[in-house]
Design an enzyme around this catalytic site. Sequence first.
Site, PDB file in Angstrom:
ATOM      1  N   HIS A   1       3.242   7.938  -9.817  1.00 50.60           N
ATOM      2  CA  HIS A   1       3.384   8.448  -8.448  1.00 50.60           C
ATOM      3  C   HIS A   1       2.823   7.471  -7.414  1.00 50.60           C
ATOM      4  CE1 HIS A   1      -0.724  10.449  -8.708  1.00 50.60           C
ATOM      5  NE2 HIS A   1      -0.709  10.218  -7.411  1.00 50.60           N
TER       6      HIS A   1
ATOM      7  N   ASP B   1       2.012   9.790 -16.291  1.00 50.74           N
ATOM      8  CA  ASP B   1       1.964   9.289 -14.907  1.00 50.74           C
ATOM      9  C   ASP B   1       1.440   7.842 -14.830  1.00 50.74           C
ATOM     10  OD1 ASP B   1       1.952   9.092 -12.168  1.00 50.74           O
ATOM     11  OD2 ASP B   1       0.920  10.996 -11.829  1.00 50.74           O
TER      12      ASP B   1
ATOM     13  N   SER C   1      -6.169   8.318  -7.657  1.00 47.85           N
ATOM     14  CA  SER C   1      -5.014   8.206  -8.530  1.00 47.85           C
ATOM     15  C   SER C   1      -4.851   6.767  -8.959  1.00 47.85           C
ATOM     16  CB  SER C   1      -3.757   8.671  -7.813  1.00 47.85           C
ATOM     17  OG  SER C   1      -3.686  10.056  -7.904  1.00 47.85           O
TER      18      SER C   1
HETATM   19  N1  ARG Z   1      -1.398  16.086  -7.278  1.00 51.02           N
HETATM   20  C1  ARG Z   1      -1.440  14.669  -7.420  1.00 51.02           C
HETATM   21  C2  ARG Z   1      -2.109  13.997  -6.196  1.00 51.02           C
HETATM   22  O1  ARG Z   1      -2.458  14.562  -5.258  1.00 51.02           O
HETATM   23  C3  ARG Z   1      -0.127  14.067  -7.793  1.00 51.02           C
HETATM   24  C4  ARG Z   1       0.992  14.248  -6.822  1.00 51.02           C
HETATM   25  C5  ARG Z   1       2.308  13.644  -7.232  1.00 51.02           C
HETATM   26  N2  ARG Z   1       3.110  14.538  -8.049  1.00 51.02           N
HETATM   27  C6  ARG Z   1       3.905  15.558  -7.579  1.00 51.02           C
HETATM   28  N3  ARG Z   1       4.538  16.307  -8.456  1.00 51.02           N
HETATM   29  N4  ARG Z   1       4.106  15.821  -6.312  1.00 51.02           N
HETATM   30  O2  ARG Z   1      -1.700  13.338  -5.350  1.00 51.02           O
HETATM   31  N1  ASP Z   2      -3.396  13.022  -7.178  1.00 53.90           N
HETATM   32  C1  ASP Z   2      -4.447  12.478  -6.344  1.00 53.90           C
HETATM   33  C2  ASP Z   2      -4.085  11.072  -5.854  1.00 53.90           C
HETATM   34  O1  ASP Z   2      -2.924  10.786  -5.647  1.00 53.90           O
HETATM   35  C3  ASP Z   2      -5.755  12.514  -7.029  1.00 53.90           C
HETATM   36  C4  ASP Z   2      -6.522  13.768  -6.739  1.00 53.90           C
HETATM   37  O2  ASP Z   2      -6.409  14.317  -5.623  1.00 53.90           O
HETATM   38  O3  ASP Z   2      -7.273  14.181  -7.609  1.00 53.90           O
HETATM   39  O4  ASP Z   2      -4.935  10.287  -5.502  1.00 53.90           O
END
Ligand code: ARG
Ligand code: ASP
Length: 690
Positions: free
Chosen positions: A85, A222, A625
């Site tokens: 991502h 990921d 991330s």
């Molecule tokens: N929750 C994670 C972070 O804040 C990954 C987000 C990307 N994935 C998604 N399915 N939107 O950023």
């Molecule tokens: N998914 C998050 C990021 O993109 C990480 C988090 O918020 O724990 O940095």
Amino acid sequence: MKKYLICGALTLLAAFQPLRADEGMWLPMLISQRIEDMQAHGFRLTAEDVYSVNQASLKDAVVLFGSGCTGEVVSREGLLFTNHHCGYGQIQQHSSVEHDYLKDGFWAMNRSEELPNPGLTVSFLERMDEVTDAVLKGYVPTMSEAQRDSVVKANSDVIVRQLTDPDKGVRASVEALYYANQYFLFVYKVYRDVRLVGAPPSSIGKFGGDTDNWMWPRHTGDFSIFRIYADKNNEPSDYSEDNIPYTPKRFFTVSRAGVKEGDFTFVYGCPGSTKEYVISDEVRYVGEISDPQKIALRTQRLDIQKKYMSQDQAVRIQYSSKNAGVSNAWKKWQGEEKGIARLKTVAAKQDFERRFSVWAAGTRYEGLVERLHELYAQREPVYRAYEYYTETVRTVELLQFASNVASALQGGRPVDALAEIFYKDYFQPIDEEIFVAMLEAYDRQMNPGYKPAFFREKLASYGSVEAWRDDLFSKSLFTDRARVLALKEADLEAVKADPAYALYDAFYQWYREDIQPVITRLDRDIRLAYRDYMRAQMEFEPDKDFYPDANLTLRVAYGHVAGYSPSDAIYYAPVSTLMGIMEKDNPDIFDYDIPQALRDIYAEGGHDGQPVCFLATNHTSGGNSGSPVINADGNLIGINFDRVWEGTMSDLVFDPDYCRNISLDIRYLLFVTKEIGHADWLFDEMVFAD
Ligand code: ARG
Ligand code: ASP
């Protein structure tokens, strides 16, 4: 200031404490203050191994990837891991109908196939230093705040200017930490030829999609793989065919030994923003006003998008990325709201504030909490209106597009590229429905004092938002691609008279004149009060270890592999496996439709126990991330990519029972790269610990 950060009683205490989930995002430079505790929890390296300016240390293998993620170097030839991502934008840019790397994955089979990414940078932290004295040089306590600001700015500019060297890719910044009680200098070396080496298909790299986002059990692969290139002298350079792989000062050795509950873990990365030292009013605002109101509005938008997406495959593709963006924060806020309520953080903070105020009586901090209460009371209605505006009017795509076109015309820029991007992914029925839902919500929820005159008058003349919608969408030129493509600079006046532009602009002017100045003033006063409150908290609790709030600078978080219990009678084990992917696999559900190749490999047998992801107690945030997850010997065991939603209040308050970071098990990266990508040529340059 430093004396507050030294943890005298800690070693003694550690002997009596069971293995405890560790809150904190520590400054690498000050890691010697934590190292005994880290070692007591199993870490086998020294402070100098973690951070040193005299010798290569782990920090030299960690980068800020782009401007919001982290990455790690894993070979002496500049190979780099981050999340799928995080590399998503680059993977998408290289994708076309013929080469859909998002869908099918991408694997360079040799260096010449690696793909350049103009604009993408990685930044290595060369060093950090405390520069509080230098930044405050010339400041005397009789100065006003405005004068203090100018002193700080002038001194910081001098420091930054002295160190910045664009030719060598050296960037410097002075950051205020602990609410500007301390200032630190960060010197980075920025490399700008970073090429895409590998990415799994999205059905692996984004497996589980938004259904599983922020959740456990998780099975997302990921990761994506890049390589840093440098000129012949190993210095940063624009892309050039003559560039060669970057030779790092240090890279991570990869461990294939795996993880088990209780193992020490260490996350080295760049968390973006946390607010651990705020008063109860801020937490109450987030948990009881801001999160619920934004969640409710986004639920409406997501429902509208989903309704049309489920009816039409083309619309599903058009809105998948937009939908993911809306849903990511929506889900995070739900966990945050619940977490704050469950922990009774507001009451706990109020209790703290009562004790603090008793202590502060007669000191220069007397009345400080009361002053903050007062400022928050003034800020709340304005800020609420501001957030309501951004989550309603600003989410109508046509209005935003009208404004973008107007600025392009005004700046003499062509509109065709803008128009292509907009219409490719625009489905008007969704936008019309969102227009009605959002403007009705605005009308219902906002006090008349926060409704721009234009809004009140128009709504009164139309009688309903629906009538307004019918008129606006039938008359606006922005619903007509051909008319937009024909626009010339001379049409600017016509564009400004367009009903979509007029509505956008009326709200924007109201925001600029009535809202923004008030927020700016109050935020400044609040920040100022926090400077005292932060220092006061340190004096009030001299034995507590304070880590600075996150600000995208490099931090160390350590903890251990651990499951958790999300609710009564459920316990989540901390390791997920390929078997779980097969359990979820379903060709009819987009988020769970895995590549046939993965099914075939699984069918061969012997892969049931293949690890995929694991949970640990590291204190992380957005920006972490892609961060390397490191074991007790300093070897790479995983890549951080998410948290569990029950623990997302960790940006405000950390709960060792619920806060878990989610990492990809590095062995799944190796498995996918070999079995799906057949790109195991990359393993030759990696060094394995076991
Ligand atoms: N929750 C994670 C972070 O804040 C990954 C987000 C990307 N994935 C998604 N399915 N939107 O950023
Ligand atoms: N998914 C998050 C990021 O993109 C990480 C988090 O918020 O724990 O940095």
